[in-house]
Design an enzyme around this catalytic site. Structure first.
Site, mmCIF file in Angstrom:
data_model
loop_
_atom_site.group_PDB
_atom_site.id
_atom_site.type_symbol
_atom_site.label_atom_id
_atom_site.label_comp_id
_atom_site.label_asym_id
_atom_site.label_seq_id
_atom_site.Cartn_x
_atom_site.Cartn_y
_atom_site.Cartn_z
ATOM 1 N N PRO A 1 0.821 -1.218 0.000
ATOM 2 C CA PRO A 1 0.000 0.000 0.000
ATOM 3 C C PRO A 1 0.855 1.268 0.000
ATOM 4 O O PRO A 1 0.358 2.357 -0.275
ATOM 5 C CB PRO A 1 -0.829 -0.110 1.290
ATOM 6 C CG PRO A 1 -0.352 -1.303 2.021
ATOM 7 C CD PRO A 1 0.640 -2.042 1.189
ATOM 8 N N GLU B 1 3.014 -7.393 8.746
ATOM 9 C CA GLU B 1 3.090 -5.926 8.690
ATOM 10 C C GLU B 1 3.931 -5.440 7.514
ATOM 11 O O GLU B 1 3.917 -4.266 7.177
ATOM 12 C CB GLU B 1 3.665 -5.366 9.993
ATOM 13 C CG GLU B 1 2.725 -5.459 11.181
ATOM 14 C CD GLU B 1 1.372 -4.807 10.917
ATOM 15 O OE1 GLU B 1 1.339 -3.606 10.617
ATOM 16 O OE2 GLU B 1 0.354 -5.522 11.013
ATOM 17 N N ARG C 1 -3.661 -10.222 -19.861
ATOM 18 C CA ARG C 1 -4.728 -10.107 -20.866
ATOM 19 C C ARG C 1 -4.344 -9.194 -22.025
ATOM 20 O O ARG C 1 -4.976 -9.229 -23.076
ATOM 21 C CB ARG C 1 -6.050 -9.662 -20.220
ATOM 22 C CG ARG C 1 -6.005 -8.267 -19.648
ATOM 23 C CD ARG C 1 -7.250 -7.978 -18.832
ATOM 24 N NE ARG C 1 -8.452 -7.929 -19.660
ATOM 25 C CZ ARG C 1 -8.762 -6.938 -20.465
ATOM 26 N NH1 ARG C 1 -7.943 -5.887 -20.574
ATOM 27 N NH2 ARG C 1 -9.864 -6.937 -21.166
ATOM 28 N N ASP D 1 -11.185 -1.536 -24.475
ATOM 29 C CA ASP D 1 -11.423 -1.483 -23.033
ATOM 30 C C ASP D 1 -11.620 -0.077 -22.507
ATOM 31 O O ASP D 1 -11.129 0.871 -23.092
ATOM 32 C CB ASP D 1 -10.163 -1.963 -22.290
ATOM 33 C CG ASP D 1 -10.094 -3.451 -22.203
ATOM 34 O OD1 ASP D 1 -11.125 -4.085 -22.375
ATOM 35 O OD2 ASP D 1 -8.989 -3.956 -21.962
#
Ligand code: ADE
Length: 253
Positions: free
Chosen positions: A88, A116, A154, A169
């Site tokens: 993150p 963590e 993809r 897309d």
């Protein structure tokens, strides 16, 4: 294209490789996926992969040595690879990045952390970039790694049956996708927009582009900010704005 993933939970990746576009791409040899478990590189009876953080605090940290040996084994097989740690704390992973990786065809080595986090020295020594898939915290990097794998694989030639479906897309040209319909032409009182049944390909293309512009403006105006518009797009956008102005006036009356 070769992909390696360092993970304590290799079976999670069965969800990705078992079926669908990615499963078929791997089956056909378009993509090759190798999983490396740091637990296989432990030497103690408990097969320890984590330890308490220096400085105290809650949670555990993934130890350097088992991770390092898993990374070294992967690199020894893959040759040079771009090494990415999912976190993150990373910079945002988006369609541009997916496309750049797919086009480079360079082997990609993904590190999926648990607990963590991982000992920072792994990042200092091996990691080229840290990537985040969004502003939320997952309980491990595996789902994020699978998101990256799916988005990249993809796009590889031969992964999708119809080469056009990747080009059309959402985000392929910086806009959200237009709405889609299939038969029947009316259901529960809801008809398919007439233009899509007109057979007029030019009108259909314009309608789709206008819908994409409308959705992007309504839902993700940030995507329109830095985007260069074609003359046609300017015209279509002006039509949307004029129509919404008319609708507001009608409401006020
Ligand atoms: N690991 C935990 N949360 C994550 C996120 N949002 N993106 C990438 N890796 C993660």
């Amino acid at each position: 294209m070769r992909f390696d993933v360092i993970t304590l939970m290799p079976s999670m990746f069965d969800a990705l490789t078992g079926e669908g576009v990615v499963g078929r791409a791997i089956g056909r040899g378009v993509a090759e996926l190798r999983l490396w478990n740091p637990r296989d590189y432990t030497t103690d009876v408990h097969r320890t992969v984590d330890d308490r953080p220096y400085g105290g605090g809650p949670g555990m940290v993934m130890k350097y040595r088992p991770l390092q040996q898993a990374v070294e084994s992967a690199l020894a097989q893959a040759g040079t690879a771009k090494v990415i740690c999912l976190s993150p704390q990373g910079t945002a992973f988006d369609q541009h990045r997916a496309r750049a990786i797919a086009e480079s065809r360079l082997p990609l080595l993904l590190i999926a952390g648990r607990y963590e986090g991982i000992d920072e020295r792994i990042i200092e020594r091996y990691v080229d970039e840290e990537w985040s898939i969004g502003d939320y915290v997952l309980s491990g990097g595996e789902l994020a790694a699978m998101v990256v794998l799916d988005a990249v694989i993809r796009l590889l030639p031969g992964a999708l049956g119809d080469a056009d479906s990747a080009r059309q897309d959402s985000f392929a040209d910086g806009l959200l996708d237009c709405p889609h319909y299939t038969r029947p032409d009316e259901i529960d009182g809801m008809p398919v927009p007439a233009v899509l049944r007109s057979g007029n390909h030019q009108a259909i293309r314009r309608w789709r582009l206008q819908q994409a512009l409308r959705r992007t403006g309504e839902r993700r105006p940030d995507l329109l900010q830095g985007r260069r518009m074609t003359a046609e797009e300017e015209t279509l956008l002006a039509e949307i704005i004029a129509a919404s102005g008319d609708a507001e006036q009608t409401q006020e009356q």
